[in-house]
Design an enzyme around this catalytic site. Structure first.
Site, PDB file in Angstrom:
ATOM      1  N   LYS A  32      20.030-132.514  -3.875  1.00 52.29           N
ATOM      2  CA  LYS A  32      20.134-131.157  -3.188  1.00 52.29           C
ATOM      3  C   LYS A  32      19.137-130.387  -3.885  1.00 52.29           C
ATOM      4  O   LYS A  32      19.475-130.363  -5.322  1.00 52.29           O
ATOM      5  CB  LYS A  32      21.842-130.709  -3.408  1.00 52.29           C
ATOM      6  CG  LYS A  32      21.795-129.347  -3.191  1.00 52.29           C
ATOM      7  CD  LYS A  32      23.434-128.850  -3.066  1.00 52.29           C
ATOM      8  CE  LYS A  32      23.881-127.933  -4.244  1.00 52.29           C
ATOM      9  NZ  LYS A  32      23.069-126.630  -4.618  1.00 52.29           N
ATOM     10  N   ASP A  59      19.524-126.365   0.091  1.00 50.09           N
ATOM     11  CA  ASP A  59      20.505-125.492   0.286  1.00 50.09           C
ATOM     12  C   ASP A  59      20.077-124.082  -0.319  1.00 50.09           C
ATOM     13  O   ASP A  59      20.452-123.379  -1.163  1.00 50.09           O
ATOM     14  CB  ASP A  59      21.665-126.134  -0.912  1.00 50.09           C
ATOM     15  CG  ASP A  59      22.869-125.217  -1.179  1.00 50.09           C
ATOM     16  OD1 ASP A  59      23.028-124.540  -0.351  1.00 50.09           O
ATOM     17  OD2 ASP A  59      23.499-125.182  -2.514  1.00 50.09           O
ATOM     18  N   LEU A  60      19.778-123.461   0.877  1.00 53.18           N
ATOM     19  CA  LEU A  60      19.274-122.198   0.794  1.00 53.18           C
ATOM     20  C   LEU A  60      20.090-121.160   1.365  1.00 53.18           C
ATOM     21  O   LEU A  60      19.908-119.922   1.321  1.00 53.18           O
ATOM     22  CB  LEU A  60      17.754-121.926   1.464  1.00 53.18           C
ATOM     23  CG  LEU A  60      16.815-122.894   0.585  1.00 53.18           C
ATOM     24  CD1 LEU A  60      15.440-122.705   1.246  1.00 53.18           C
ATOM     25  CD2 LEU A  60      16.810-122.661  -0.961  1.00 53.18           C
ATOM     26  N   LYS A  61      21.038-121.577   1.981  1.00 51.49           N
ATOM     27  CA  LYS A  61      22.292-120.711   2.735  1.00 51.49           C
ATOM     28  C   LYS A  61      21.394-119.230   3.373  1.00 51.49           C
ATOM     29  O   LYS A  61      21.788-118.032   3.027  1.00 51.49           O
ATOM     30  CB  LYS A  61      23.191-120.238   1.602  1.00 51.49           C
ATOM     31  CG  LYS A  61      23.703-121.349   0.802  1.00 51.49           C
ATOM     32  CD  LYS A  61      25.019-120.631  -0.251  1.00 51.49           C
ATOM     33  CE  LYS A  61      25.660-121.980  -0.839  1.00 51.49           C
ATOM     34  NZ  LYS A  61      24.742-122.452  -1.916  1.00 51.49           N
ATOM     35  N   LEU A  62      20.922-119.562   4.489  1.00 56.46           N
ATOM     36  CA  LEU A  62      20.123-118.371   5.082  1.00 56.46           C
ATOM     37  C   LEU A  62      21.219-117.586   6.010  1.00 56.46           C
ATOM     38  O   LEU A  62      22.143-117.876   6.386  1.00 56.46           O
ATOM     39  CB  LEU A  62      19.307-119.124   6.176  1.00 56.46           C
ATOM     40  CG  LEU A  62      17.840-119.472   5.601  1.00 56.46           C
ATOM     41  CD1 LEU A  62      17.864-120.464   4.770  1.00 56.46           C
ATOM     42  CD2 LEU A  62      16.890-119.612   6.726  1.00 56.46           C
ATOM     43  N   HIS A  63      21.041-116.391   5.992  1.00 63.51           N
ATOM     44  CA  HIS A  63      21.799-115.383   6.640  1.00 63.51           C
ATOM     45  C   HIS A  63      21.114-114.189   6.797  1.00 63.51           C
ATOM     46  O   HIS A  63      20.682-113.271   5.816  1.00 63.51           O
ATOM     47  CB  HIS A  63      22.890-114.988   5.635  1.00 63.51           C
ATOM     48  CG  HIS A  63      24.093-114.073   6.156  1.00 63.51           C
ATOM     49  ND1 HIS A  63      25.206-113.645   5.544  1.00 63.51           N
ATOM     50  CD2 HIS A  63      23.864-113.255   7.360  1.00 63.51           C
ATOM     51  CE1 HIS A  63      25.820-112.879   6.213  1.00 63.51           C
ATOM     52  NE2 HIS A  63      25.230-112.763   7.469  1.00 63.51           N
ATOM     53  N   ASP A  64      20.506-113.984   7.946  1.00 64.33           N
ATOM     54  CA  ASP A  64      19.536-112.884   8.430  1.00 64.33           C
ATOM     55  C   ASP A  64      19.665-112.583   9.953  1.00 64.33           C
ATOM     56  O   ASP A  64      20.608-113.310  10.476  1.00 64.33           O
ATOM     57  CB  ASP A  64      18.232-113.282   7.846  1.00 64.33           C
ATOM     58  CG  ASP A  64      17.375-111.710   7.637  1.00 64.33           C
ATOM     59  OD1 ASP A  64      17.450-110.957   8.280  1.00 64.33           O
ATOM     60  OD2 ASP A  64      16.694-111.738   6.597  1.00 64.33           O
ATOM     61  N   ASN A  67      16.459-113.727  14.846  1.00 62.18           N
ATOM     62  CA  ASN A  67      15.033-114.031  14.924  1.00 62.18           C
ATOM     63  C   ASN A  67      14.254-114.735  13.691  1.00 62.18           C
ATOM     64  O   ASN A  67      13.518-115.632  13.595  1.00 62.18           O
ATOM     65  CB  ASN A  67      14.694-113.004  15.549  1.00 62.18           C
ATOM     66  CG  ASN A  67      12.768-113.246  15.900  1.00 62.18           C
ATOM     67  OD1 ASN A  67      12.448-114.240  16.497  1.00 62.18           O
ATOM     68  ND2 ASN A  67      11.924-112.457  15.373  1.00 62.18           N
ATOM     69  N   THR A  68      14.667-113.974  12.732  1.00 63.72           N
ATOM     70  CA  THR A  68      14.124-114.436  11.223  1.00 63.72           C
ATOM     71  C   THR A  68      14.581-115.763  10.929  1.00 63.72           C
ATOM     72  O   THR A  68      13.840-116.441  10.406  1.00 63.72           O
ATOM     73  CB  THR A  68      14.708-113.275  10.205  1.00 63.72           C
ATOM     74  OG1 THR A  68      13.997-112.088  10.745  1.00 63.72           O
ATOM     75  CG2 THR A  68      13.951-113.649   8.770  1.00 63.72           C
ATOM     76  N   THR A 119      33.431-120.676  -2.223  1.00 67.47           N
ATOM     77  CA  THR A 119      34.450-120.957  -3.137  1.00 67.47           C
ATOM     78  C   THR A 119      34.624-120.074  -4.247  1.00 67.47           C
ATOM     79  O   THR A 119      35.801-119.968  -4.953  1.00 67.47           O
ATOM     80  CB  THR A 119      34.456-122.410  -3.660  1.00 67.47           C
ATOM     81  OG1 THR A 119      33.100-122.546  -4.282  1.00 67.47           O
ATOM     82  CG2 THR A 119      34.755-123.561  -2.881  1.00 67.47           C
ATOM     83  N   GLY A 210      26.675-131.954  -9.565  1.00 70.80           N
ATOM     84  CA  GLY A 210      25.955-131.410 -10.419  1.00 70.80           C
ATOM     85  C   GLY A 210      25.968-131.872 -11.863  1.00 70.80           C
ATOM     86  O   GLY A 210      25.743-133.337 -12.109  1.00 70.80           O
ATOM     87  N   ARG A 211      26.521-131.002 -12.640  1.00 68.42           N
ATOM     88  CA  ARG A 211      26.539-131.310 -13.898  1.00 68.42           C
ATOM     89  C   ARG A 211      27.330-132.636 -14.576  1.00 68.42           C
ATOM     90  O   ARG A 211      26.679-133.279 -15.521  1.00 68.42           O
ATOM     91  CB  ARG A 211      27.210-130.186 -14.520  1.00 68.42           C
ATOM     92  CG  ARG A 211      26.194-128.927 -14.971  1.00 68.42           C
ATOM     93  CD  ARG A 211      26.924-127.550 -15.137  1.00 68.42           C
ATOM     94  NE  ARG A 211      27.626-126.980 -13.901  1.00 68.42           N
ATOM     95  CZ  ARG A 211      28.687-126.262 -13.735  1.00 68.42           C
ATOM     96  NH1 ARG A 211      28.462-125.541 -14.887  1.00 68.42           N
ATOM     97  NH2 ARG A 211      29.261-125.803 -12.449  1.00 68.42           N
TER      98      ARG A 211
HETATM   99  O1  C5P Z   1      27.348-128.591 -11.485  1.00 66.94           O
HETATM  100  P1  C5P Z   1      28.271-128.722 -10.356  1.00 66.94           P
HETATM  101  O2  C5P Z   1      28.832-130.036  -9.969  1.00 66.94           O
HETATM  102  O3  C5P Z   1      29.414-127.801 -10.283  1.00 66.94           O
HETATM  103  O4  C5P Z   1      27.446-128.247  -9.253  1.00 66.94           O
HETATM  104  C1  C5P Z   1      27.832-127.992  -7.935  1.00 66.94           C
HETATM  105  C2  C5P Z   1      26.746-127.585  -6.950  1.00 66.94           C
HETATM  106  O5  C5P Z   1      27.418-127.211  -5.740  1.00 66.94           O
HETATM  107  C3  C5P Z   1      25.761-126.394  -7.325  1.00 66.94           C
HETATM  108  O6  C5P Z   1      24.545-126.593  -6.988  1.00 66.94           O
HETATM  109  C4  C5P Z   1      26.601-125.295  -6.831  1.00 66.94           C
HETATM  110  O7  C5P Z   1      25.728-124.142  -6.726  1.00 66.94           O
HETATM  111  C5  C5P Z   1      26.966-126.000  -5.458  1.00 66.94           C
HETATM  112  N1  C5P Z   1      28.124-125.140  -4.687  1.00 66.94           N
HETATM  113  C6  C5P Z   1      29.440-124.819  -5.569  1.00 66.94           C
HETATM  114  N2  C5P Z   1      30.143-124.314  -4.554  1.00 66.94           N
HETATM  115  C7  C5P Z   1      30.133-123.776  -3.421  1.00 66.94           C
HETATM  116  C8  C5P Z   1      28.905-124.048  -3.091  1.00 66.94           C
HETATM  117  C9  C5P Z   1      27.710-124.887  -3.705  1.00 66.94           C
HETATM  118  O8  C5P Z   1      29.612-125.192  -6.521  1.00 66.94           O
HETATM  119  N3  C5P Z   1      31.111-123.182  -2.858  1.00 66.94           N
END
Ligand code: C5P
Length: 232
Positions: A32, A59-64, A67-68, A119, A210-211
């Site tokens: 991602k 994961d850029l979460k577009l909202h506009d 047309n854009t 969330t 992620g982490r």
């Molecule tokens: O490090 P961690 O496991 O918390 O990373 C979760 C990833 O998911 C991050 O890139 C975070 O921006 C993304 N994310 C999230 N909750 C959301 C939407 C996206 O944690 N509701």
């Protein structure tokens, strides 16, 4: 339906990301790329990671305006990504425009999923600041329904909402769920979390981690643990 573990590569530069991915000699994890990395390293990092054979969720979460979003999605789709997203709050019309923009000349397209309520948004704030006088659960169910009406493939949601989405939209509607932690690990700043095994039980199709992987002593071992707990 395909189930997979997606690693959130929340790094600040292309170098750090590629060094991290170099560790995975025996795997080609689904990756991602979020706003931080994309805004720092641009479309070139997407091309580089694609060239290495990884699938990419942009994961850029577009909202506009529709047309854009339509035009932006055309550009993103040309990067040959595998999944991307929009905010469902942009309306059904915007989501339809996004979908149309993603379809390539050969008829293929990446998966398109919608963010329902982030969330990080509490029910209290949603009601007091956004004037949405409903429960988070009802809002998530309605936004997921809107995404389905627009022809999208699924939603990003809390793992704790995945079964609600499946009940309302059917089993084939994809749920992508962040907020994953191992049972014996720190929660960091995540509040509503679940383990990979629990996410599988609840019905997540893709978990975003992620982490727990990127900050692990041994990221490859942590990734393999996720795969094992989520898929087996
Ligand atoms: O490090 P961690 O496991 O918390 O990373 C979760 C990833 O998911 C991050 O890139 C975070 O921006 C993304 N994310 C999230 N909750 C959301 C939407 C996206 O944690 N509701």
């Amino acid at each position: 339906m395909a189930k997979d573990v997606i690693i959130a590569c929340d790094f600040s530069s292309a170098e750090k990301t590629l060094d991290f991915l170099d560790l995975f000699t025996g795997h080609k994890p689904f990756v991602k790329i979020g706003m931080e990395l994309y805004y720092a390293a641009g479309p070139e990092i997407v091309r580089q990671i694609k060239q290495r054979g990884h699938k990419i969720f942009l994961d850029l979460k577009l909202h506009d305006i529709p047309n854009t979003v339509h035009k932006a999605m055309k550009v993103l789709s040309s990067l040959n990504i595998d999944m991307t997203n929009v905010h469902a709050a942009g309306t059904i019309e915007m989501m339809k425009a996004a979908m149309e923009g993603l379809v390539r000349e050969d008829g293929t397209r990446p998966l398109l999923i919608a963010v329902t309520q982030l969330t990080s948004t509490s029910e209290q704030r949603m009601q007091d600041e956004l004037l949405i006088h409903a429960s988070i659960q009802d809002t998530v169910a309605q936004y997921a329904h809107n995404a389905q009406m627009a022809g999208l493939d699924g939603v990003v949601c809390s793992p704790l909402e995945a079964s609600l989405v499946k009940t309302n939209c059917g089993n084939n509607f994809i749920t992508v769920t962040p907020g994953i932690r191992f049972a014996d690990a720190a929660k960091d700043d995540q509040v509503r979390i679940t383990t990979p095994a629990k996410a599988r039980e609840i019905g997540s199709d893709y978990i975003v981690v992620g982490r727990p992987i990127t900050a692990a002593q041994d990221p490859v071992a942590a990734y393999e643990r996720c795969l094992h707990e989520f898929l087996e």
